[in-house]
Write an enzyme that holds these catalytic residues in place. Structure first.
Site, short mmCIF file in Angstrom:
data_model
loop_
_atom_site.label_atom_id
_atom_site.label_comp_id
_atom_site.label_asym_id
_atom_site.label_seq_id
_atom_site.Cartn_x
_atom_site.Cartn_y
_atom_site.Cartn_z
CG HIS A 56 -2.30 -0.54 1.19
ND1 HIS A 56 -2.74 -0.94 2.10
CD2 HIS A 56 -2.00 -2.34 0.65
CE1 HIS A 56 -3.90 -1.89 2.01
NE2 HIS A 56 -2.84 -2.92 0.91
CD GLU A 58 -2.58 4.20 3.56
OE1 GLU A 58 -3.27 4.44 3.61
OE2 GLU A 58 -1.34 3.75 2.23
CB CYS A 86 -6.13 -0.85 5.11
SG CYS A 86 -4.88 -1.28 5.34
CB CYS A 89 -1.77 1.46 5.88
SG CYS A 89 -1.95 0.29 4.80
#
Length: 149
Positions: A56, A58, A86, A89
């Site tokens: 992701h 992040e 999410c 993260c």
């Protein structure tokens, strides 16, 4: 004293990362990490390219920031991200002890808040900055995906 380096300026940088993801046919989420008004890390989703569910935006930015700083803690840093993190993260952000998170669009289905994720108690959160721009890019991406199938 006015400075051009405000939250809007940095969120626009995160949106540039999201656009890069969009152009690579990745879910268009972008992130940057800032320390002392300097972008020290940037990232966008790479889950398709890397075939990795943890890639992701992040996570990419956290790793880059830790490498830049030479340590795992992101104290006195701000994450700007185009979509609410999410729970995965959020967990990484918790452990990084990041001081602040600014996100654009809420994720009402998979965001850390709805999924029960937690951030470090000292982390401050600002939401909704450039939400329309981030949401529009996400909607455009998923409409394009649906039309291809």
């Amino acid at each position: 004293m006015l400075t051009p380096f405000d939250d809007t300026y940095f969120m626009k940088k995160a949106l540039e990362e999201a656009q890069e993801a969009y152009e690579r046919n990745e879910i268009p989420v972008g992130a940057i990490i800032v320390s002392n008004n300097t972008v020290i890390a940037r990232g966008h989703n790479l889950t398709e390219m890397l075939n990795d569910v943890t890639a992701h935006a992040e996570m990419q930015a956290i790793t880059a920031a830790a490498n830049y700083l030479g340590g795992k803690y992101l104290i006195d840093c701000t994450l700007y991200v185009t979509l609410e993190p999410c729970q995965m993260c959020a967990g990484a952000l918790y452990w990084s002890q990041i001081s602040r998170i600014v996100f654009a669009a809420k994720d009402e289905h998979r965001g850390y808040r709805v999924m029960g994720g937690k951030l470090h108690p000292k982390t401050k959160v600002t939401e909704g900055l450039l939400e329309k721009e981030a949401s529009t890019l996400l909607k455009k991406f998923f409409l394009k995906k649906r039309n291809l199938n």
